[in-house]
Design an enzyme around this catalytic site. Structure first.
Site, PDB file in Angstrom:
ATOM      1  N   ARG A 101       0.845  -1.183   0.000  1.00 12.49           N
ATOM      2  CA  ARG A 101       0.000   0.000   0.000  1.00 12.49           C
ATOM      3  C   ARG A 101       0.887   1.243   0.000  1.00 12.49           C
ATOM      4  NH1 ARG A 101      -2.692   3.011   4.924  1.00 12.49           N
ATOM      5  NH2 ARG A 101      -3.882   4.526   3.720  1.00 12.49           N
ATOM      6  N   GLU A 117      -7.573   8.204   6.501  1.00  9.19           N
ATOM      7  CA  GLU A 117      -7.855   8.864   7.772  1.00  9.19           C
ATOM      8  C   GLU A 117      -8.359  10.297   7.607  1.00  9.19           C
ATOM      9  OE1 GLU A 117      -4.649   8.558  10.569  1.00  9.19           O
ATOM     10  OE2 GLU A 117      -4.572   6.383  10.462  1.00  9.19           O
ATOM     11  N   ASN A 160      -7.344   1.685  10.128  1.00  6.94           N
ATOM     12  CA  ASN A 160      -6.022   1.825  10.731  1.00  6.94           C
ATOM     13  C   ASN A 160      -6.204   1.796  12.236  1.00  6.94           C
ATOM     14  OD1 ASN A 160      -5.164   2.260   8.129  1.00  6.94           O
ATOM     15  ND2 ASN A 160      -4.682   4.439   8.416  1.00  6.94           N
ATOM     16  N   TYR A 176      -4.110   1.669  16.076  1.00  3.29           N
ATOM     17  CA  TYR A 176      -2.866   1.707  16.852  1.00  3.29           C
ATOM     18  C   TYR A 176      -3.093   1.505  18.346  1.00  3.29           C
ATOM     19  CZ  TYR A 176      -0.573   3.244  12.625  1.00  3.29           C
ATOM     20  OH  TYR A 176      -0.076   3.283  11.344  1.00  3.29           O
ATOM     21  N   GLU A 223      -3.404  -0.190   8.231  1.00  6.12           N
ATOM     22  CA  GLU A 223      -2.222   0.195   9.009  1.00  6.12           C
ATOM     23  C   GLU A 223      -2.335  -0.384  10.410  1.00  6.12           C
ATOM     24  OE1 GLU A 223      -1.386   4.410   9.355  1.00  6.12           O
ATOM     25  OE2 GLU A 223      -1.806   4.731   7.227  1.00  6.12           O
TER      26      GLU A 223
HETATM   27  C1  FCB Z   1      -1.463   7.193  10.831  1.00 10.05           C
HETATM   28  C2  FCB Z   1      -1.066   7.730   9.484  1.00 10.05           C
HETATM   29  C3  FCB Z   1       0.291   7.276   9.015  1.00 10.05           C
HETATM   30  C4  FCB Z   1       1.285   7.226  10.144  1.00 10.05           C
HETATM   31  C5  FCB Z   1       0.726   6.448  11.305  1.00 10.05           C
HETATM   32  C6  FCB Z   1       1.681   6.303  12.466  1.00 10.05           C
HETATM   33  O1  FCB Z   1      -2.325   8.083  11.448  1.00 10.05           O
HETATM   34  O2  FCB Z   1      -2.011   7.361   8.513  1.00 10.05           O
HETATM   35  O3  FCB Z   1       0.690   8.113   7.978  1.00 10.05           O
HETATM   36  O4  FCB Z   1       1.665   8.495  10.483  1.00 10.05           O
HETATM   37  O5  FCB Z   1      -0.450   7.045  11.766  1.00 10.05           O
END
Ligand code: FCB
Length: 459
Positions: free
Chosen positions: A78, A167, A295, A297, A366
């Site tokens: 990607r 995002e 995405n 985290y 992500e």
């Molecule tokens: C996301 C973004 C990516 C990167 C990660 C850590 O928010 O899409 O570009 O910065 O975080």
């Protein structure tokens, strides 16, 4: 090997990057300036004054990066397209050299047996469009549809998976309300208009991708798992507002064809009486997608913060987040993000409960972690914390799939250490280390681990 989570046949393993974070070559071959060039060159905006001028120099070194992807064994890569390489001012004439760069990248991926997945917009808006109002104005959404049509016409037969926006929460709220991302505006209503026009832009892009007959089209959202700090009424109400501004503002129009029922209690007079919505918008926005990119985290702990709610600009985005007391007992990454894999499972299962069959198949576009990596004398990078992060999050993803969420793929963020936006080069997310003096690439232990996981999956 036995601690690798097991995924169904056909599951896509990938790695992800974004144009401004890795390409460099910002003034080459007719590329026009983007809002991130302007922002990063404005004193005080990024840590250490870092810019994407050189970044990983991927623009010149992409053959080496494709070779690393091939050795890694991923099914898919990607990347994102810098709009201002294609149209320097975001509209009008097409720059053949910009098209040629992405065409060469795509061809070399295909030769390496890797499926390209292209993101059309990962935050680097042509500055010329920002000068005319940026995402605050509808015109930008229309230009985005035209640019998408150009890309789909040139690459649609070779790129099977297309992501319209990455995002949009960050584009709208970090860009136009918090001001921590380009263009660095601090507005209330402007951010809400931007959010809407991003969705309209997504709709125009979907039209263009459908017209070109691409195989798969969707959007990538950073949905949040908002966890109340306490069970107090005030904190629970703050979670409703946080869910609205982070999640429902996107998922309701996209997946249910309506605006969030909680938007008035979240934004009050900033959203009522607004004039940026038009009849027909919801229909355009809610057209079926082939996948939803997510995405993920970390979870966010939410507490009411009345002092912030008094400020209209802050109120639309950051009203009630706080980081202090954020999962005190769990490990934090270099971003100070708590590592809570279960919340990844919860995010996905709750989404499925909320939208049922209206939720398209999911790709995790992500997931990864920034760590305090260091290189040993022998040149190795033993990033055990990142390996553990990836292992536990893949297991959490598997758990969500077992609970009935249809997940088709996973892209690790990121292939390379890169320009982490306002935080510059200090935060390293790569499974490959980049030495920013020599631009040398060194696979970390996490790269080897992911390589073995993919090999075990194939076997
Ligand atoms: C996301 C973004 C990516 C990167 C990660 C850590 O928010 O899409 O570009 O910065 O975080």
């Amino acid at each position: 090997m036995s601690d690798f989570p097991v995924f169904p046949p056909g599951f896509v393993f990938g790695a992800a990057t974004a144009s401004y974070q890795i390409e460099g070559a910002v003034r080459e071959d007719g590329r026009g300036p983007s809002i991130w060039d302007t922002y990063s060159h404005t004193p005080g905006r990024t840590d250490g004054g870092d810019t994407g001028d050189v970044a990983c120099d991927h623009y010149h070194r992409y053959p080496e990066d494709v070779a690393l992807l091939r050795d890694l064994g991923v099914d898919s890569y990607r990347f994102s397209i810098a709009w201002s390489r294609i149209q320097a001012e975001g509209s009008g004439a097409v720059n053949p050299k910009g098209l040629d760069f992405y065409s060469r990248l795509v061809d070399s991926l295909l030769e390496a047996g890797i499926e390209p997945a292209a993101t059309l917009y990962h935050w680097d808006l042509p500055q010329a469009l920002e000068d005319r109002g940026g995402w605050r104005v509808r015109e930008t959404a229309e230009r985005f549809g035209e640019y998408t049509a150009i890309m789909a016409e040139h690459l649609g037969d070779r790129v099977p998976r297309w992501i319209t926006l990455n995002e949009p929460w960050c584009s709208a709220f970090l860009g136009y309300s918090v001001g921590r991302h380009a263009p660095g505006a601090q507005e209330g209503r402007g951010a809400l208009a931007a959010a809407h026009h991003l969705l309209v832009g997504h709709g125009h892009a979907m039209d263009a991708l459908r017209a070109a007959g691409v195989r798969e089209a969707g959007i990538t959202l950073n949905l949040d798992r908002n966890v109340p700090a306490t069970e107090s009424d005030a904190d629970l109400a703050a979670v409703v507002r946080a869910d609205t501004q982070h999640n429902l503002v996107w998922t309701e129009p996209l997946l249910a064809g309506r605006y969030p029922a909680t938007e008035e209690e979240t934004w009050g007079e900033l959203i009522t009486g607004q004039d940026f919505r038009r009849e027909g918008d919801l229909k355009l926005i809610s057209q079926p997608m082939d996948f939803l990119g997510i995405n993920y985290y970390r979870p966010i702990v939410i507490a009411a913060a009345p002092h912030r709610e008094a400020d209209p600009a802050l109120r639309v985005a950051t009203d009630n987040r706080y980081a202090e007391g954020n999962y005190p007992d769990v490990r934090k990454t270099a971003m100070n993000w708590p590592v809570v894999p279960e919340s990844f499972t919860d995010l996905l299962t709750v989404l499925k409960q909320t939208y049922g069959d209206a939720l398209p198949p999911v790709h995790i576009t992500e997931n990864g972690s920034a760590e305090y990596d260091s290189m040993d004398a022998d040149g190795s990078v033993h990033d055990a914390d990142r390996v553990e992060y990836l292992r536990t999050h893949l297991a959490a993803l598997r758990a969500a799939m077992d609970a009935g969420v249809d997940v088709r793929g996973y892209y690790v963020w990121s292939l390379l250490d890169n320009f982490e936006w306002a935080l510059g080069y200090a935060k390293r997310f790569g499974i490959i280390r980049v030495d920013y003096d020599t631009l040398e690439r060194t696979p970390k232990d996490s790269y080897r681990w992911y390589q073995q996981l993919i090999a075990a999956h194939r076997a």
